[in-house]
Design a protein around this motif. Structure first.
Motif, PDB file in Angstrom:
ATOM      1  N   ASP A 148       0.849  -1.208  -0.126  1.00  0.00           N
ATOM      2  CA  ASP A 148       0.118   0.005  -0.157  1.00  0.00           C
ATOM      3  C   ASP A 148       0.786   1.256   0.016  1.00  0.00           C
ATOM      4  OD1 ASP A 148      -2.204  -1.538  -0.082  1.00  0.00           O
ATOM      5  OD2 ASP A 148      -2.723  -1.311   2.258  1.00  0.00           O
ATOM      6  N   LEU A 149       2.052   1.105   0.752  1.00  0.00           N
ATOM      7  CA  LEU A 149       2.692   2.401   0.858  1.00  0.00           C
ATOM      8  C   LEU A 149       3.398   2.848  -0.631  1.00  0.00           C
ATOM      9  CD1 LEU A 149       4.478   1.580   4.134  1.00  0.00           C
ATOM     10  CD2 LEU A 149       3.253   3.614   3.872  1.00  0.00           C
ATOM     11  N   THR A 150       3.666   1.465  -1.391  1.00  0.00           N
ATOM     12  CA  THR A 150       4.358   1.633  -2.555  1.00  0.00           C
ATOM     13  C   THR A 150       3.646   2.133  -3.739  1.00  0.00           C
ATOM     14  OG1 THR A 150       5.882  -0.394  -2.331  1.00  0.00           O
ATOM     15  CG2 THR A 150       5.471   0.399  -4.315  1.00  0.00           C
ATOM     16  N   ARG A 151       2.171   1.957  -3.314  1.00  0.00           N
ATOM     17  CA  ARG A 151       1.065   2.319  -4.483  1.00  0.00           C
ATOM     18  C   ARG A 151       0.843   3.863  -4.001  1.00  0.00           C
ATOM     19  NH1 ARG A 151      -2.417  -3.199  -3.936  1.00  0.00           N
ATOM     20  NH2 ARG A 151      -1.606  -4.568  -5.825  1.00  0.00           N
ATOM     21  N   LEU A 152       0.830   4.191  -2.916  1.00  0.00           N
ATOM     22  CA  LEU A 152       0.646   5.627  -2.595  1.00  0.00           C
ATOM     23  C   LEU A 152       2.011   6.554  -3.069  1.00  0.00           C
ATOM     24  CD1 LEU A 152      -0.265   5.897   1.260  1.00  0.00           C
ATOM     25  CD2 LEU A 152      -1.600   6.425  -0.587  1.00  0.00           C
ATOM     26  N   GLN A 153       3.116   6.055  -3.115  1.00  0.00           N
ATOM     27  CA  GLN A 153       4.248   6.580  -4.044  1.00  0.00           C
ATOM     28  C   GLN A 153       4.089   6.883  -5.324  1.00  0.00           C
ATOM     29  OE1 GLN A 153       7.253   4.158  -2.039  1.00  0.00           O
ATOM     30  NE2 GLN A 153       7.937   5.625  -0.740  1.00  0.00           N
ATOM     31  N   ALA A 154       3.520   5.491  -5.808  1.00  0.00           N
ATOM     32  CA  ALA A 154       3.232   5.773  -7.084  1.00  0.00           C
ATOM     33  C   ALA A 154       2.063   6.609  -7.667  1.00  0.00           C
ATOM     34  CB  ALA A 154       2.774   4.253  -7.735  1.00  0.00           C
ATOM     35  N   ALA A 155       1.277   6.903  -6.831  1.00  0.00           N
ATOM     36  CA  ALA A 155      -0.097   7.744  -6.923  1.00  0.00           C
ATOM     37  C   ALA A 155       0.517   9.276  -6.869  1.00  0.00           C
ATOM     38  CB  ALA A 155      -0.968   7.331  -6.266  1.00  0.00           C
ATOM     39  N   GLY A 156       1.933   9.440  -6.546  1.00  0.00           N
ATOM     40  CA  GLY A 156       2.228  10.757  -6.330  1.00  0.00           C
ATOM     41  C   GLY A 156       2.243  11.395  -4.926  1.00  0.00           C
ATOM     42  N   VAL A 157       1.812  10.576  -4.033  1.00  0.00           N
ATOM     43  CA  VAL A 157       2.102  11.129  -2.678  1.00  0.00           C
ATOM     44  C   VAL A 157       3.389  10.750  -2.265  1.00  0.00           C
ATOM     45  CG1 VAL A 157       0.931  10.556  -0.301  1.00  0.00           C
ATOM     46  CG2 VAL A 157      -0.704  10.021  -2.264  1.00  0.00           C
ATOM     47  N   PRO A 158       3.932  12.023  -1.595  1.00  0.00           N
ATOM     48  CA  PRO A 158       5.360  12.106  -1.159  1.00  0.00           C
ATOM     49  C   PRO A 158       5.429  11.281   0.311  1.00  0.00           C
ATOM     50  CG  PRO A 158       4.153  14.188  -0.696  1.00  0.00           C
ATOM     51  CD  PRO A 158       3.231  13.583  -1.139  1.00  0.00           C
ATOM     52  N   VAL A 159       5.321   9.958   0.175  1.00  0.00           N
ATOM     53  CA  VAL A 159       5.976   9.133   1.228  1.00  0.00           C
ATOM     54  C   VAL A 159       7.232   8.870   1.005  1.00  0.00           C
ATOM     55  CG1 VAL A 159       5.393   7.072   2.413  1.00  0.00           C
ATOM     56  CG2 VAL A 159       3.408   8.414   1.284  1.00  0.00           C
ATOM     57  N   TYR A 160       8.041   8.887   2.109  1.00  0.00           N
ATOM     58  CA  TYR A 160       9.446   8.422   2.184  1.00  0.00           C
ATOM     59  C   TYR A 160       9.782   7.705   3.237  1.00  0.00           C
ATOM     60  CZ  TYR A 160      10.761  12.354   5.439  1.00  0.00           C
ATOM     61  OH  TYR A 160      11.097  13.199   6.442  1.00  0.00           O
ATOM     62  N   ALA A 161      10.820   6.911   3.414  1.00  0.00           N
ATOM     63  CA  ALA A 161      11.079   6.013   4.240  1.00  0.00           C
ATOM     64  C   ALA A 161      12.355   6.553   5.132  1.00  0.00           C
ATOM     65  CB  ALA A 161      11.413   4.608   3.821  1.00  0.00           C
ATOM     66  N   GLU A 162      12.430   6.357   6.286  1.00  0.00           N
ATOM     67  CA  GLU A 162      13.601   6.786   6.907  1.00  0.00           C
ATOM     68  C   GLU A 162      13.960   5.602   7.591  1.00  0.00           C
ATOM     69  OE1 GLU A 162      15.872   9.663   8.656  1.00  0.00           O
ATOM     70  OE2 GLU A 162      14.370  10.072   7.534  1.00  0.00           O
ATOM     71  N   TYR A 172       7.864   5.486   7.971  1.00  0.00           N
ATOM     72  CA  TYR A 172       7.429   5.916   6.774  1.00  0.00           C
ATOM     73  C   TYR A 172       6.753   7.187   7.270  1.00  0.00           C
ATOM     74  CZ  TYR A 172       8.529   1.825   3.982  1.00  0.00           C
ATOM     75  OH  TYR A 172       9.071   0.900   3.143  1.00  0.00           O
ATOM     76  N   GLN A 173       6.911   8.195   6.507  1.00  0.00           N
ATOM     77  CA  GLN A 173       6.276   9.468   6.953  1.00  0.00           C
ATOM     78  C   GLN A 173       5.971  10.325   5.571  1.00  0.00           C
ATOM     79  OE1 GLN A 173       9.657  10.777   9.485  1.00  0.00           O
ATOM     80  NE2 GLN A 173       9.262  12.784   8.441  1.00  0.00           N
ATOM     81  N   LEU A 174       5.370  11.325   5.606  1.00  0.00           N
ATOM     82  CA  LEU A 174       4.986  12.136   4.570  1.00  0.00           C
ATOM     83  C   LEU A 174       6.081  13.528   4.654  1.00  0.00           C
ATOM     84  CD1 LEU A 174       1.015  12.538   4.896  1.00  0.00           C
ATOM     85  CD2 LEU A 174       2.321  11.306   3.183  1.00  0.00           C
ATOM     86  N   LEU A 175       6.127  14.126   3.521  1.00  0.00           N
ATOM     87  CA  LEU A 175       6.932  15.086   3.139  1.00  0.00           C
ATOM     88  C   LEU A 175       6.500  16.415   4.146  1.00  0.00           C
ATOM     89  CD1 LEU A 175       9.486  16.237   1.532  1.00  0.00           C
ATOM     90  CD2 LEU A 175       7.833  17.051   0.003  1.00  0.00           C
ATOM     91  N   ASP A 176       7.421  17.007   4.815  1.00  0.00           N
ATOM     92  CA  ASP A 176       6.734  18.169   5.694  1.00  0.00           C
ATOM     93  C   ASP A 176       5.815  19.039   4.827  1.00  0.00           C
ATOM     94  OD1 ASP A 176       7.998  17.101   7.822  1.00  0.00           O
ATOM     95  OD2 ASP A 176       9.908  18.446   7.787  1.00  0.00           O
ATOM     96  N   GLY A 177       4.909  19.441   5.276  1.00  0.00           N
ATOM     97  CA  GLY A 177       4.057  20.439   4.655  1.00  0.00           C
ATOM     98  C   GLY A 177       3.031  19.852   3.916  1.00  0.00           C
ATOM     99  N   TYR A 178       2.895  18.557   3.501  1.00  0.00           N
ATOM    100  CA  TYR A 178       2.215  17.860   2.595  1.00  0.00           C
ATOM    101  C   TYR A 178       0.792  17.644   3.471  1.00  0.00           C
ATOM    102  CZ  TYR A 178      -0.397  14.354  -0.380  1.00  0.00           C
ATOM    103  OH  TYR A 178      -1.412  14.195  -1.088  1.00  0.00           O
TER     104      TYR A 178
END
Length: 325
Positions: A38-52, A59-65
């Motif tokens: 699901d996290l991979t699909r969110l990234q593919a959909a353009g949601v700025p999810v990145y892994a720390e 996993y978290q969203l880009l600050d401000g999103y």
């Protein structure tokens, strides 16, 4: 893939910040592998999810999103809490789900709108049933809810007003409607689509039959046309009456809105002291007599003769019953 689950992942990240895949999987009741997918699909959909990476990472969203869902106006934030109707939700067996959904949406709101929504929720309460009557008992409503959601037919025993009063019907429920505290099920039968009062369902058992609801069926449109047809069937005659000013003021508390509207649209002056003459719709002589008697000396029936005679006879019986000796 569940679109609603992807939205839940997004809201979790937005409301709680950095989360591990294991935590997301636990919150949503899915496997860790599904959470990663699901996290991979969110990234593919353009949601700025990145892994720390590393200890304490996740996993978290880009600050401000923020999602468009949380780009609500103040009015929309208020309206959100009008959707959580505890009484009807409890009737449908969905009280827990409604509460959970409201909490998730509340958590996803920015702080200012979250406070606004909470203030609104604290000062509004919906009580659907009307005055002067007990809420109807609808023990078979959960079965009908299940039937609507799973599109399974129901074998029901139903009590109606005309003979034979108890009938058996196979219902294919298209939807449920709550009208002034009363639940109705709109269902297809061998005779076509019809409306049934849920409190009059005496027995209901899910069958094995699965049906398809027509793609062009719209519950709201059907209900509007049903109400229009009901009013047409309900009022089969008319009566001409005279009303005093006090009687006209008392009208909304004693007769249906259709009668009030008819008086407003047809009233003409009829003598001194503000009396008016108007034409009103009637169901039957007996029913009209009962309604108009509530207005006492503030109403006089002019026509039809049958209703005027029935009023006079009823008043005569009352006069004899209350005669002082």
């Amino acid at each position: 893939m569940s679109a609603s689950r992807l939205l839940s992942v997004l809201l979790l990240l937005q409301s709680r910040g950095r989360l591990s895949a294991q935590t997301i999987a636990g919150e949503l009741g899915v496997s860790v592998r599904t959470a990663y997918r699901d996290l991979t699909r969110l990234q593919a959909a353009g949601v700025p999810v990145y892994a720390e990476p590393g200890r304490g990472g996740g996993y978290q969203l880009l600050d401000g999103y923020r999602t468009r869902l949380t780009g609500m106006s103040e009015g929309e934030a208020r309206a959100l809490f009008f959707a959580g109707l505890p009484g009807p939700a409890a009737d449908l067996g969905l009280a827990g789900e409604v509460t959970a959904a409201r909490l998730k949406l509340l958590a996803a709101l920015p702080t200012g709108l979250r406070e606004e929504a909470a203030r609104t929720a604290a000062v509004f309460h919906l009580d659907a049933p009307g005055w002067y009557r007990e809420p109807e008992q609808t023990p078979h409503l959960p079965v009908l809810v299940d039937a609507v959601l799973t599109r399974r037919a129901v074998d029901a025993r139903y009590r109606r007003w005309r003979a034979p009063q108890e009938v058996n019907r196979r219902l294919r429920p298209y939807g449920l409607v709550l009208k002034s505290g009363t639940w109705y099920v709109v269902a297809a039968t061998e005779r076509g689509v019809a409306t049934y009062r849920v409190s009059q369902v005496l027995d209901a058992v899910l069958s094995d039959e699965v049906f398809d609801r027509p793609g062009d069926f719209d519950l709201g449109t059907y209900w509007t046309s049903y109400l229009d047809a009901f009013q047409t069937r309900r009022y089969t005659g008319t009566a001409t009456i005279r009303l005093s000013p006090r009687g006209r003021r008392r009208l909304p508390d004693n007769v249906p809105p259709a009668v009030v509207r008819s008086v407003d649209s047809t009233a003409t002056a009829a003598g001194a002291e503000g009396w008016v003459e108007a034409v009103i719709p009637t169901e039957s002589t007996e029913h009209a007599c009962g309604e108009l008697l509530r207005l006492g000396v503030d109403v006089e029936v002019i026509a039809p003769a049958e209703l005027r005679l029935t009023m006079a006879e009823t008043i005569g019986v009352l006069a004899r019953a209350y005669e002082v000796h």
